[in-house]
Every structure is written in C-alpha cells, then in structure tokens.
Motif scaffolding. Structure first.
Motif, PDB file in Angstrom:
ATOM      1  N   SER A 222       0.601  -1.228  -0.061  1.00 41.15           N
ATOM      2  CA  SER A 222      -0.054  -0.252  -0.332  1.00 41.15           C
ATOM      3  C   SER A 222       0.282   1.151  -0.049  1.00 41.15           C
ATOM      4  O   SER A 222       0.186   2.089  -1.099  1.00 41.15           O
ATOM      5  N   PHE A 223       1.783   1.540   0.635  1.00 43.22           N
ATOM      6  CA  PHE A 223       2.826   2.441   1.020  1.00 43.22           C
ATOM      7  C   PHE A 223       3.462   2.616  -0.409  1.00 43.22           C
ATOM      8  O   PHE A 223       3.890   3.826  -0.571  1.00 43.22           O
ATOM      9  N   GLY A 224       4.096   1.252  -1.263  1.00 41.39           N
ATOM     10  CA  GLY A 224       4.772   1.554  -1.998  1.00 41.39           C
ATOM     11  C   GLY A 224       3.784   2.282  -3.592  1.00 41.39           C
ATOM     12  O   GLY A 224       4.086   2.834  -4.056  1.00 41.39           O
ATOM     13  N   VAL A 225       2.000   2.145  -3.111  1.00 46.10           N
ATOM     14  CA  VAL A 225       1.031   2.920  -3.803  1.00 46.10           C
ATOM     15  C   VAL A 225       1.286   4.424  -3.362  1.00 46.10           C
ATOM     16  O   VAL A 225       1.542   5.182  -4.946  1.00 46.10           O
ATOM     17  N   MET A 226       1.131   4.862  -2.711  1.00 54.01           N
ATOM     18  CA  MET A 226       1.509   5.967  -2.403  1.00 54.01           C
ATOM     19  C   MET A 226       2.761   6.622  -3.409  1.00 54.01           C
ATOM     20  O   MET A 226       3.060   7.894  -3.293  1.00 54.01           O
ATOM     21  N   SER A 227       3.768   6.246  -2.672  1.00 53.97           N
ATOM     22  CA  SER A 227       4.319   6.498  -3.244  1.00 53.97           C
ATOM     23  C   SER A 227       5.550   6.572  -4.647  1.00 53.97           C
ATOM     24  O   SER A 227       5.804   7.085  -5.396  1.00 53.97           O
ATOM     25  N   VAL A 228       3.794   5.965  -5.644  1.00 55.57           N
ATOM     26  CA  VAL A 228       4.606   6.175  -6.666  1.00 55.57           C
ATOM     27  C   VAL A 228       4.076   7.439  -7.468  1.00 55.57           C
ATOM     28  O   VAL A 228       4.115   8.392  -8.559  1.00 55.57           O
ATOM     29  N   GLY A 229       2.908   8.234  -6.606  1.00 57.97           N
ATOM     30  CA  GLY A 229       3.122   9.668  -6.869  1.00 57.97           C
ATOM     31  C   GLY A 229       3.997  10.355  -7.341  1.00 57.97           C
ATOM     32  O   GLY A 229       3.919  11.948  -7.096  1.00 57.97           O
ATOM     33  N   LYS A 238      17.401  13.321 -12.182  1.00 55.93           N
ATOM     34  CA  LYS A 238      18.348  12.102 -12.647  1.00 55.93           C
ATOM     35  C   LYS A 238      18.842  11.322 -10.647  1.00 55.93           C
ATOM     36  O   LYS A 238      18.228  10.211 -10.456  1.00 55.93           O
ATOM     37  N   ALA A 239      19.831  12.755 -10.200  1.00 53.36           N
ATOM     38  CA  ALA A 239      19.804  11.762  -8.614  1.00 53.36           C
ATOM     39  C   ALA A 239      19.056  11.731  -7.633  1.00 53.36           C
ATOM     40  O   ALA A 239      18.542  10.756  -6.906  1.00 53.36           O
ATOM     41  N   LYS A 240      17.743  12.669  -7.855  1.00 57.34           N
ATOM     42  CA  LYS A 240      16.385  12.736  -6.732  1.00 57.34           C
ATOM     43  C   LYS A 240      15.184  11.390  -7.751  1.00 57.34           C
ATOM     44  O   LYS A 240      15.061  10.673  -6.645  1.00 57.34           O
ATOM     45  N   LYS A 241      15.242  11.678  -8.603  1.00 59.39           N
ATOM     46  CA  LYS A 241      15.117   9.534  -9.191  1.00 59.39           C
ATOM     47  C   LYS A 241      14.788   8.498  -8.529  1.00 59.39           C
ATOM     48  O   LYS A 241      14.270   7.646  -8.434  1.00 59.39           O
ATOM     49  N   LEU A 242      16.618   8.344  -8.550  1.00 59.20           N
ATOM     50  CA  LEU A 242      17.060   7.136  -8.322  1.00 59.20           C
ATOM     51  C   LEU A 242      16.691   7.423  -6.508  1.00 59.20           C
ATOM     52  O   LEU A 242      16.316   6.111  -6.495  1.00 59.20           O
ATOM     53  N   ALA A 243      16.573   8.279  -6.083  1.00 57.84           N
ATOM     54  CA  ALA A 243      16.946   8.184  -4.224  1.00 57.84           C
ATOM     55  C   ALA A 243      15.059   7.537  -4.324  1.00 57.84           C
ATOM     56  O   ALA A 243      14.709   6.902  -2.460  1.00 57.84           O
ATOM     57  N   VAL A 244      14.213   9.044  -5.163  1.00 60.29           N
ATOM     58  CA  VAL A 244      13.106   8.056  -5.257  1.00 60.29           C
ATOM     59  C   VAL A 244      12.496   6.924  -4.906  1.00 60.29           C
ATOM     60  O   VAL A 244      11.991   5.922  -4.146  1.00 60.29           O
ATOM     61  N   MET A 245      13.273   5.973  -5.617  1.00 59.73           N
ATOM     62  CA  MET A 245      13.292   4.261  -6.782  1.00 59.73           C
ATOM     63  C   MET A 245      13.821   3.308  -5.895  1.00 59.73           C
ATOM     64  O   MET A 245      13.225   2.755  -4.663  1.00 59.73           O
ATOM     65  N   GLY A 246      14.624   4.283  -4.666  1.00 57.12           N
ATOM     66  CA  GLY A 246      15.603   3.410  -3.378  1.00 57.12           C
ATOM     67  C   GLY A 246      14.923   3.448  -2.495  1.00 57.12           C
ATOM     68  O   GLY A 246      14.881   2.555  -1.774  1.00 57.12           O
ATOM     69  N   GLY A 247      14.122   4.987  -2.231  1.00 52.71           N
ATOM     70  CA  GLY A 247      13.242   5.103  -0.730  1.00 52.71           C
ATOM     71  C   GLY A 247      11.708   3.910  -1.538  1.00 52.71           C
ATOM     72  O   GLY A 247      11.275   2.602  -0.058  1.00 52.71           O
ATOM     73  N   VAL A 248      10.981   3.668  -2.056  1.00 53.98           N
ATOM     74  CA  VAL A 248      10.058   2.578  -2.201  1.00 53.98           C
ATOM     75  C   VAL A 248      10.564   1.225  -2.576  1.00 53.98           C
ATOM     76  O   VAL A 248      10.081   0.848  -2.173  1.00 53.98           O
ATOM     77  N   VAL A 249      12.184   0.590  -2.445  1.00 51.42           N
ATOM     78  CA  VAL A 249      12.913  -0.386  -2.681  1.00 51.42           C
ATOM     79  C   VAL A 249      13.018  -0.903  -1.332  1.00 51.42           C
ATOM     80  O   VAL A 249      12.518  -1.485  -0.213  1.00 51.42           O
ATOM     81  N   ALA A 250      13.616   0.118  -1.081  1.00 49.03           N
ATOM     82  CA  ALA A 250      13.657  -0.173   0.934  1.00 49.03           C
ATOM     83  C   ALA A 250      12.274  -0.203   1.845  1.00 49.03           C
ATOM     84  O   ALA A 250      12.319  -0.790   2.198  1.00 49.03           O
ATOM     85  N   THR A 251      10.821   0.491   1.071  1.00 49.24           N
ATOM     86  CA  THR A 251      10.085   0.223   1.900  1.00 49.24           C
ATOM     87  C   THR A 251       9.578  -1.088   1.723  1.00 49.24           C
ATOM     88  O   THR A 251       8.806  -1.787   2.465  1.00 49.24           O
ATOM     89  N   LEU A 252       9.901  -1.578   0.296  1.00 47.52           N
ATOM     90  CA  LEU A 252       8.879  -2.984   0.345  1.00 47.52           C
ATOM     91  C   LEU A 252       9.726  -3.663   0.070  1.00 47.52           C
ATOM     92  O   LEU A 252       9.374  -5.149   0.644  1.00 47.52           O
ATOM     93  N   LEU A 435      -4.992   6.502  -3.269  1.00 41.45           N
ATOM     94  CA  LEU A 435      -5.591   5.172  -3.712  1.00 41.45           C
ATOM     95  C   LEU A 435      -5.157   4.218  -2.520  1.00 41.45           C
ATOM     96  O   LEU A 435      -5.318   2.965  -2.702  1.00 41.45           O
ATOM     97  N   GLY A 436      -3.667   4.091  -1.520  1.00 43.54           N
ATOM     98  CA  GLY A 436      -2.862   3.632  -1.303  1.00 43.54           C
ATOM     99  C   GLY A 436      -4.119   3.499  -0.290  1.00 43.54           C
ATOM    100  O   GLY A 436      -3.630   2.139   0.574  1.00 43.54           O
ATOM    101  N   LEU A 437      -3.710   4.418   0.777  1.00 41.15           N
ATOM    102  CA  LEU A 437      -5.085   4.572   2.062  1.00 41.15           C
ATOM    103  C   LEU A 437      -6.085   2.975   2.199  1.00 41.15           C
ATOM    104  O   LEU A 437      -6.436   2.689   2.995  1.00 41.15           O
ATOM    105  N   MET A 438      -6.809   3.563   0.831  1.00 38.30           N
ATOM    106  CA  MET A 438      -8.109   2.777   0.796  1.00 38.30           C
ATOM    107  C   MET A 438      -7.536   1.867   0.215  1.00 38.30           C
ATOM    108  O   MET A 438      -8.442   0.767   0.609  1.00 38.30           O
ATOM    109  N   SER A 439      -6.965   0.837  -0.492  1.00 39.35           N
ATOM    110  CA  SER A 439      -6.231  -0.612  -0.044  1.00 39.35           C
ATOM    111  C   SER A 439      -6.389  -0.818   0.882  1.00 39.35           C
ATOM    112  O   SER A 439      -5.854  -2.371   1.490  1.00 39.35           O
ATOM    113  N   ILE A 440      -5.410  -0.057   2.216  1.00 37.01           N
ATOM    114  CA  ILE A 440      -5.483  -0.621   3.528  1.00 37.01           C
ATOM    115  C   ILE A 440      -6.470  -0.846   3.571  1.00 37.01           C
ATOM    116  O   ILE A 440      -6.621  -1.953   4.683  1.00 37.01           O
ATOM    117  N   CYS A 441      -7.720  -0.183   3.882  1.00 38.26           N
ATOM    118  CA  CYS A 441      -9.288  -0.965   4.154  1.00 38.26           C
ATOM    119  C   CYS A 441      -9.933  -1.454   3.760  1.00 38.26           C
ATOM    120  O   CYS A 441     -10.257  -2.303   5.008  1.00 38.26           O
TER     121      CYS A 441
END
Length: 667
Positions: A222-229, A238-252, A435-441
C-alpha cells in the motif's frame, strides 16, 4: 466589533493554524497522560514482547497486573539480559529512548511507564504540526483554524493517546502515520524548496511504521502505491529520481524483512487461531466443512479456542498430536482455498471484522491505575467524542467499507486527471495517497481474517480507522479550501502581497467559487449564472450568458486588488476579458464592474465610492498627474518669496539709511 476584528487580525498574523493544533494537542495529551489520575491501557498479555527484549520486567506484587488496571512501575534488569528479541519491531527505538530518559531523570532500578509516554508525546506533537500545516497550507482563514481543531479532535482522541502509556506498538504506528501523510502532502504542494528533507522524513516514517508490527508487513504494498505519486513531482533530476526509487525499494524491503523475521512461535499462534477463530467461525456446523477439506471433524471442538487459553484448553495447541494431524495438514494456502469454497462464511467474517472497525478504544482492558479509586477495567471517557461517535454511527458492513473506498478513489481520480492534463502535480500525488489508504481499508480486514481469524481484531485493524480518519479530514479540508477537484490556487503570501487577475468559470477555477461572496455580481447557489443585485435586475436565463469584469478588494489585504474576469461559461468569461484587452477599451469604462452580454452590449457600474484600491497610491497618482503644475506653482511661490524677501531687505536698508541721516543732522 472593531476591537474583535483587529484582535482577530493580530491573532491570524502571529499564530498559525498548525501552532493552534499543536498547542491544543499538547494540553489535551498532557492532561490524559500525566495529570492524576494517570490514564493508559492495561496489559492484555502482549506487553512482554516489548518489555523483555528491552531489559524491563514486572515487579513482584500480590495484585493482578493484567487487564484491570494500568501499572506504571516496572523494574530495570541489573544484570545480563538473556532474553532474546521476542519480535522484530521498530518499537524498540521508542522504548530504549524512554529507558535512557528514565535513567537520566528518575532511576536505574525502576522504570516509570510515563517516560515512555513522554517519548511518544514529544514525537507526536511535531506530527500534528506537520499534518495541520499540510492540510491548511499557508492559509490563515477561519476555515483553516476549523481544520486545525478537527485534526486535534480526531488524532488527539483519547482512544489513540491512551496507547502512549502502554507497551503496545500502536503509538509508533500513529506517530509514523502522521509524518507519512503530512510530508507527502507538503511535497505535493511544493511549498518547500529543500524537498530532500521531506522525502527523507516520508521514507523513514514509512519504514518505521511497517516494522512496528509483524502484521504490518503487507502494508508495504500500500505504501508502495502511495510512493508512486512522488515520481510526478516536477523538477526531479536523475539523482533524486534514483533516491525516490531507492526509497520505494526500501519500503518493499522493509515489508519483506518484517515478514521474514516472524519467529516460529508467533507464526504458530497465528496459524492456529486462523483455524479456531476463522475457519470454525460464522458457520452452523463447521465439522462438515472441514471434513470436506480433508481434516478430521473432531477439530471442530476447538472453535473459539485461543493458542494461550485464558481458562482451559480442549486440547494443547502445541502438542505433537495437533502438530501432526492438524497444523501439519493445513497452511495459509489451504485457508484461502477453504474460503474460496465457502464465500458466504468468509463474507460474514469480514462483516464481523467491519462491525466495530471504528471503535479504536481498547475495550478489553482498563484505563486507570488502581490508586485512582476506579473500578477494575473501567474506561476513560475524557476527550473521546470523535471515537465514540465514529464507533456508534459508522456502518459495520464490509460492503459499505468497499463502497466508501471506491467512492473516495473515484472522487480523487477526477482531480488527478484534471491536474495531470493541466500539468499540475498536487491532485496526482494526492490520488495515489488516497488509493494507497483505501487499499489498506479494503485488504487489511481480508489479511487479518486469513492470518489470525477474528482474534484481536481491534489491534490488527488499527491502520484501517487511521486511514479512514485521515481520508475524512482530507476530504473536509479539500471542500473547505475549494480544492477537491481544482487544486490550483495562489497561496496566502501571494494573496496578501500581490494584485491578482483571476480568469475562468466556477467549474474550472476553484478560486472563483471562493471569491463569490466578495463579488459585486454574485453567482447563484448552483453557480450556473449571475443573480440580481441593487444595480441590475438579472433574469435567470440572461444571467447564464453574461460575462463580468469586477475589480474587488483582496479579502486578505484591503490595499491589494483582484480583477475577476468570469462568466458561467468559458465563452462568457472570454467575452469579459475582451473588454479589457486594449487600452482604448479600458479607457471607456470608469467604474469597478463591467457586465457584457452575447450581443457585446456592455454596462459599467461603480460599487466603491473610492475607485482606488490603495488611498495612499491614489494620493501619489494625483500628485504625479499634476506634477508639472505643482512644479510651476512651486517656482512661482519660490519667486514670490525671493522677491518679497528682496523688498524687505530694500525697505530695511532704506530705513537704516534714513535713520543715519537724522542722526547726522542732529549732530
């Protein structure tokens, strides 16, 4: 009246809605947690998981230390702690911080639960500030302070705050959740130039929340879905996009790690209770159903039995016989297949899970200490208005929960589409959050029933009421701020410091709706056309076709102006704009409001006696306009002064000479 208005202006200037929410939450939580009688949650038997691994133990006493009363005093292990970590949890961060604080300020031998309450309290208040700031933006209108009060009413409810004086893991989840949603909305608003701080806050909070409890492992999706935004944020290099991607990977990865570290004992408990509190529940004769699925009918006698029974067991869940003939023959895949064949039973279980889903106060334990004089198991009612109303009136049906989730997703999908087409980001990021919050519900009740049956549902479903509470207040704030479907509006600083031109219809520019009360020619309640006023009687159909140009004072600063070019249709708005597109057109109007119809017939009206927005500016323009005359008059006036002064000197000198001659004759 003037005094009240001026006092309100001073209050708005110096105290933000976020500061109001934080101050109120600080007072309310301090009363609940630290002012006698001390409140919290008593131990239901789960405290040992956080206590033993952090070197805390129960002090010997003749009194019962479970269920009935809150215990505030515990012992701190003096020697080596051979207790292994019962469960992997980020809760240890808060508990260890509390133990350190306790040793610094109180004792090395005894632990007071209120120090844990202090740690949660200190971490909670910035979360309230962050969330309120995110929901109100830079606005300081009355509605902004209403939103701040709602934040306190919902998230400082005693049903949540009582967790702080306990060893339950829920406080860390609540606090992390506030940081997650607050930082994500602020990122979407783009009010801060250094976004990396908010990104770091978001992903750290997500990881802390997921690792708070083993049951939270599936939330990583669910938090992975939230992070897509976050990938829609503008200007991401590019560096920040990689950082966001790293954050999503850390979440999963946090979800996978949390699940993989579930120990055998915890897994055995869940597997057993998913059978005794799930498969055997909400069915007339469970023996026939399990027999069809390959299990002995005798195990139907274990219905509603806990792994750690409070009285006596029908059988010993950990015995060799049960392991061989029951647990060894089914797993979670078996349970999923069972419910697929018995969908009616599964839906009834989901209704059981949804029945009290908004009842966030733990009813199974007491909220007072024994020395308070209250009865064992008595519940606190102080500041529980929201949780009581939500628990009493929220429909307890899973179908309603799904319908509500679909409705919220559909509503915010419209905003996401509009913003995406317009090249904006707020609505898009907000959609993925919802969308992420409603998937939790929708999915957490399913996971809870499959994973542990109807046992401990209130604690397993904790994230569902949190997600719904936030979605409710987000929905209310978007309506009050006119940002439900149209998110682009100038911020408070722009409204205060700048003159603005606002163009559009009420349906495509939310700011038109928010300014309607200040317009000279106002829209009807349904915003389908203009209505009559003291200057002009407008027939209903005619009001739907005309366009207007109205110069009004800014509601945020009376010395600034807003030129509103609007009509009920885009064509009418365009027609209004054509009246001011050239200087020769502007010169023909003298008022502060123009009405133009489809035949290009236009009328000019004066509503304000003083046509200038800023009177000081009026004086400056008057002086500037007549500057040449003023210069000439100044020169003439100066010349007259010089001439007058010269005449004076001549007469004075003449008088002195005449006086000298008289004196000479006398001599």
């Amino acid at each position: 009246m003037v005094s009240i208005k001026s006092s309100w202006k001073v209050f708005q200037k110096h105290i933000s809605p976020a500061a109001v929410a934080t101050a109120l939450a600080a007072i309310i939580c301090a009363v609940i947690l630290f002012i006698p009688p001390i409140n919290g949650y008593a131990d239901n038997g789960d405290f040992y998981r956080a206590m033993l691994s952090n070197g805390i133990y129960r002090l010997p006493t003749k009194d019962n230390q479970y269920i009935g009363y809150v215990v505030t005093k515990f012992g701190i292990l003096k020697y080596f702690n051979e207790n292994n970590v019962a469960v992997f949890s980020s809760q240890a961060l808060f508990v260890k911080a509390a133990v350190i604080l306790n040793k610094l300020l109180y004792s090395h031998r005894y632990f007071d639960i209120r120090f844990l309450g202090i740690v949660y309290y200190v971490a909670f208040l910035p979360g309230i500030y962050l969330l309120t700031k995110a929901l109100t933006g830079t606005w300081r209108r009355i509605r902004s302070y209403v939103i701040a009060i709602l934040v306190v009413l919902i998230f400082a409810d005693a049903s949540f705050i009582l967790y702080f004086n306990s060893f339950f893991a829920e406080p860390g989840m609540l606090i992390s959740f506030l940081y997650v949603v607050g930082s994500l909305i602020l990122l979407a608003r783009g009010d801060y130039s250094k976004r990396w701080k908010l990104l770091l806050t978001y992903f750290i909070s997500v990881v802390v929340l997921i690792t708070s409890k083993q049951q939270n492992a599936p939330l990583a999706l669910s938090f992975g879905v939230m992070s897509v935004g976050l990938f829609f944020l503008p200007g991401l290099k590019k560096a920040k996009k990689l950082a966001v991607m790293g954050g999503v990977v850390a979440t999963l990865g946090a979800g996978v790690l949390t699940y993989s570290l579930i120990n055998k004992e915890f897994n055995d408990v869940n597997q057993y209770q998913s059978f005794s509190h799930g498969v055997l529940m909400e069915t007339g004769d469970p023996s026939k159903n399990i027999a069809k699925s390959g299990l002995s009918e005798q195990f139907a006698l274990m219905r509603e039995q806990d792994y750690y029974a409070k009285t006596f067991d029908t059988v010993d869940p950990s015995s060799h016989y049960i392991r061989k003939h029951l647990i060894g023959k089914y797993n979670f895949a078996w349970i999923i297949k069972y419910y697929a064949r018995n969908t009616d039973q599964f839906l009834r279980l989901l209704d059981v899970a949804s029945k009290d889903i908004m009842v966030t106060q733990v009813k199974a334990v007491g909220d007072y200490t024994k020395d308070s004089g209250k009865k064992a198991g008595q519940q606190s009612t102080f500041f529980t208005l929201y949780s009581s109303l939500a628990g009493a009136f929220f429909p307890g049906k899973y179908a309603f929960l799904c319908l509500l989730a679909i409705t919220f997703v559909a509503v915010y999908a419209v905003s996401a589409y509009i913003d995406f087409v317009a090249g904006r980001l707020f609505g898009v990021v907000r959609f993925f959050l919802i969308l992420g919050l409603m998937s939790i519900c929708v999915f957490v009740p399913i996971v809870s029933i499959i994973g542990d049956g109807d046992a401990d549902l209130a604690k397993h479903l904790f994230m569902v009421p949190l997600s719904l509470d936030f979605t409710f207040i987000m929905f209310i704030s978007d309506i009050l701020n006119h940002q439900l479907w149209l998110t682009e509006q100038p911020n408070q600083d722009t409204m205060i410091n700048d003159n603005l031109i606002v163009l559009g219809t009420p349906s495509n520019n939310a700011m038109i709706k928010s300014l309607n009360k200040d317009l000279y020619f106002k829209y009807s309640d349904d915003y389908r056309g203009f209505v009559s006023n003291e200057k002009l009687s407008i027939e209903e159909d005619y009001g739907k076709t005309i366009g207007t140009a109205q110069l009004i004072r800014s509601p945020e600063n009376s010395k600034k102006g807003i030129l509103v070019l609007t009509g009920a249709t885009p064509e009418a708005s365009y027609l209004a704009s054509t009246q001011l597109n050239f200087k020769k057109n502007i010169d023909q109007f003298t008022g502060d409001a123009i009405v133009v119809d489809q035949n290009n017939t236009h009328y000019s009206y004066r509503f304000k006696k003083n046509k200038y927005i800023d009177r000081n500016l009026e004086h400056k323009r008057t002086i500037s306009k007549n500057s040449q005359l003023i210069i000439y008059l100044g020169i003439v006036f100066l010349a007259l002064i010089v001439i007058g002064f010269g005449v004076y000197l001549v007469f004075r000198k003449q008088a002195m000479m005449n006086g000298g001659r008289k004196n000479a004759k006398q001599k």
